[in-house]
Design a protein around this motif. Structure first.
Motif, PDB file in Angstrom:
ATOM      1  N   LEU A 231     -64.188  -0.879  39.337  1.00  0.00           N
ATOM      2  CA  LEU A 231     -65.135  -1.404  38.360  1.00  0.00           C
ATOM      3  C   LEU A 231     -64.793  -2.804  37.871  1.00  0.00           C
ATOM      4  O   LEU A 231     -65.680  -3.642  37.688  1.00  0.00           O
ATOM      5  CB  LEU A 231     -65.213  -0.447  37.155  1.00  0.00           C
ATOM      6  N   ARG A 232     -63.503  -3.081  37.665  1.00  0.00           N
ATOM      7  CA  ARG A 232     -63.126  -4.394  37.136  1.00  0.00           C
ATOM      8  C   ARG A 232     -63.505  -5.533  38.089  1.00  0.00           C
ATOM      9  O   ARG A 232     -63.678  -6.678  37.676  1.00  0.00           O
ATOM     10  CB  ARG A 232     -61.617  -4.446  36.832  1.00  0.00           C
ATOM     11  N   LYS A 233     -63.656  -5.220  39.356  1.00  0.00           N
ATOM     12  CA  LYS A 233     -64.076  -6.235  40.320  1.00  0.00           C
ATOM     13  C   LYS A 233     -65.413  -6.859  39.931  1.00  0.00           C
ATOM     14  O   LYS A 233     -65.699  -8.009  40.293  1.00  0.00           O
ATOM     15  CB  LYS A 233     -64.191  -5.637  41.722  1.00  0.00           C
ATOM     16  N   THR A 234     -66.250  -6.112  39.194  1.00  0.00           N
ATOM     17  CA  THR A 234     -67.566  -6.655  38.838  1.00  0.00           C
ATOM     18  C   THR A 234     -67.454  -7.914  37.989  1.00  0.00           C
ATOM     19  O   THR A 234     -68.370  -8.742  37.980  1.00  0.00           O
ATOM     20  CB  THR A 234     -68.413  -5.604  38.087  1.00  0.00           C
ATOM     21  N   LEU A 235     -66.325  -8.073  37.294  1.00  0.00           N
ATOM     22  CA  LEU A 235     -66.125  -9.279  36.482  1.00  0.00           C
ATOM     23  C   LEU A 235     -65.963 -10.527  37.340  1.00  0.00           C
ATOM     24  O   LEU A 235     -65.958 -11.645  36.810  1.00  0.00           O
ATOM     25  CB  LEU A 235     -64.887  -9.108  35.587  1.00  0.00           C
ATOM     26  N   ASN A 236     -65.841 -10.345  38.647  1.00  0.00           N
ATOM     27  CA  ASN A 236     -65.708 -11.478  39.553  1.00  0.00           C
ATOM     28  C   ASN A 236     -67.052 -11.997  40.067  1.00  0.00           C
ATOM     29  O   ASN A 236     -67.080 -12.866  40.944  1.00  0.00           O
ATOM     30  CB  ASN A 236     -64.818 -11.097  40.747  1.00  0.00           C
ATOM     31  N   PHE A 237     -68.151 -11.489  39.532  1.00  0.00           N
ATOM     32  CA  PHE A 237     -69.450 -12.011  39.959  1.00  0.00           C
ATOM     33  C   PHE A 237     -69.492 -13.525  39.717  1.00  0.00           C
ATOM     34  O   PHE A 237     -69.128 -14.009  38.644  1.00  0.00           O
ATOM     35  CB  PHE A 237     -70.594 -11.342  39.193  1.00  0.00           C
ATOM     36  N   GLY A 238     -69.910 -14.267  40.730  1.00  0.00           N
ATOM     37  CA  GLY A 238     -69.976 -15.725  40.636  1.00  0.00           C
ATOM     38  C   GLY A 238     -68.666 -16.420  40.914  1.00  0.00           C
ATOM     39  O   GLY A 238     -68.613 -17.648  41.066  1.00  0.00           O
ATOM     40  N   HIS A 239     -67.575 -15.625  41.010  1.00  0.00           N
ATOM     41  CA  HIS A 239     -66.248 -16.225  41.122  1.00  0.00           C
ATOM     42  C   HIS A 239     -65.782 -16.427  42.562  1.00  0.00           C
ATOM     43  O   HIS A 239     -64.890 -17.241  42.797  1.00  0.00           O
ATOM     44  CB  HIS A 239     -65.221 -15.368  40.378  1.00  0.00           C
ATOM     45  N   THR A 240     -66.335 -15.700  43.514  1.00  0.00           N
ATOM     46  CA  THR A 240     -65.900 -15.889  44.897  1.00  0.00           C
ATOM     47  C   THR A 240     -66.242 -17.305  45.340  1.00  0.00           C
ATOM     48  O   THR A 240     -65.362 -18.085  45.723  1.00  0.00           O
ATOM     49  CB  THR A 240     -66.542 -14.840  45.818  1.00  0.00           C
ATOM     50  N   LEU A 241     -67.504 -17.670  45.263  1.00  0.00           N
ATOM     51  CA  LEU A 241     -67.891 -19.050  45.583  1.00  0.00           C
ATOM     52  C   LEU A 241     -67.521 -20.004  44.450  1.00  0.00           C
ATOM     53  O   LEU A 241     -67.154 -21.151  44.701  1.00  0.00           O
ATOM     54  CB  LEU A 241     -69.391 -19.107  45.872  1.00  0.00           C
ATOM     55  N   GLY A 242     -67.585 -19.538  43.206  1.00  0.00           N
ATOM     56  CA  GLY A 242     -67.266 -20.404  42.068  1.00  0.00           C
ATOM     57  C   GLY A 242     -65.837 -20.913  42.108  1.00  0.00           C
ATOM     58  O   GLY A 242     -65.576 -22.107  41.896  1.00  0.00           O
TER      59      GLY A 242
END
Length: 356
Positions: A231-242
């Motif tokens: 679940l905590r992975k969801t906080l990485n939305f926008g962060h892979t490319l960001g």
């Protein structure tokens, strides 16, 4: 505001901050207190903090590091470790990190590793640190221009959020923190997203409540998955490319470095586009996300030659597994999906849409 209990710590707000800090010092009786600041918080925040600090005749030492993401390095950690040793810090010493995300990330890492761990408290002074960096126990530093490659998850004893420190921030740093708040809405609460995206119509006095709600969202997620297995992975939305964009601009002499939130805003637009192709995010919701973000964050020129290098940076992302780049994407606003894949052609298509 009611204090928020995290897995191993507690977050206090505004009126409770200094009384709770005083109570903590009285009960824990640290041998010495060390305060880590950067160049800016030394000048603009430290005087107020020291005027409120009741140290019970305990020796207080201040350590200053340079400000900025390019100083979030092992070399700076070494300097802080050496200063702690020189001032005879022991395992009963307390480190207080007074600053933005760079200070809280680096200071938390230093405290968690000095003598195998001393107590620390985060006092975030930027919007980004209040809603994201200081909460959840992620500590660490960059490896060259690669974001947060070295670190551990280790919560401090307390987080003390005094929103009056936001008065010291320049506007672009306020906007940077706003990006993480938008992310919390997109991955968790559509209503919160809609409140934020219409923030220009709201009274600024409502900001404290929005900050509080953002911390609630992050804590709700983190408390269920402290080690980021799901679940905590969801906080990485926008962060892979960001993060890839942030690293590229940080390490390229021809580019003006982006603040974290500025890069994440671009990442959220790009990954929302990917969501329409991979996860079925509706065109209507994508349009709302893109327009909602771009009315606050100016477009950044990312040319084709930039895009190829940025894509190459993706291989260093911490969410990768077995050689695959993993994205957090959206099925709809408030409904994320982890461990998604998107090929390079689709990523280039997303950049083309962003630039259009």
């Amino acid at each position: 505001m009611k204090s928020i209990t995290t897995k191993n710590a507690i977050v206090h707000f505004n009126s409770k901050v200094y009384s709770e800090l005083s109570s903590y010092i009285k009960s824990s009786k640290p041998s010495k207190i060390f305060i880590l600041v950067d160049t800016n918080t030394h000048e603009y925040c430290l005087p107020k903090f020291l005027s409120q600090l009741e140290s019970e005749d305990i020796v207080v030492e201040v350590m200053e590091m340079p400000e900025g993401e390019d100083h979030k390095t092992i070399d700076i950690c070494t300097g802080v470790w050496e200063a702690l040793s020189e001032y005879e810090a022991d395992r009963k010493s307390l480190l207080i990190n007074l600053g933005g995300g760079v200070v809280t990330d680096l200071g938390g890492f230093v405290a968690s590793t000095y003598m195998r761990g001393i107590d620390y408290i985060n006092v975030p002074t930027s919007l980004l640190a209040m809603v994201d960096a200081s909460v959840g126990g992620k500590t660490g530093v960059d490896l060259g221009v690669l974001k947060n490659q070295i670190g551990i998850i280790s919560e401090g004893s307390m987080v003390l959020i005094d929103t009056s420190y936001l008065e010291t921030l320049p506007p672009n740093h306020m906007v940077s923190g706003y990006a993480e708040m938008l992310k919390h809405g997109l991955i968790f609460d559509k209503g919160y997203w809609e409140n934020l995206v219409n923030f220009e119509n709201m009274d600024i006095s409502e900001l404290d409540k929005l900050i509080y709600d953002s911390v609630i969202i992050k804590n709700t997620i983190v408390s269920q998955d402290i080690k980021e297995q799901g679940l905590r992975k969801t906080l990485n939305f926008g962060h892979t490319l960001g993060h890839a964009i942030e690293s590229y601009f940080l390490g390229n002499a021809d580019k003006t470095p982006l603040l974290h939130g500025e890069a994440i805003a671009i990442g959220m637009v790009l990954e929302s586009y990917l969501s329409t192709k991979v996860c079925g995010l509706s065109t209507d919701e994508f349009k709302k996300i893109k327009e909602g973000i771009l009315k606050t964050f100016s477009k950044v020129n990312i040319e084709k030659r930039d895009q190829d290098v940025i894509i190459d940076f993706l291989k260093h992302d911490k969410k990768n597994s077995h050689g695959k780049v993993n994205f957090v994407l959206l099925e709809s606003i408030g409904k994320p999906k982890i461990d998604c894949e998107a090929n390079n052609d689709l990523i280039l298509e997303a950049f083309k849409d962003y630039n259009s």
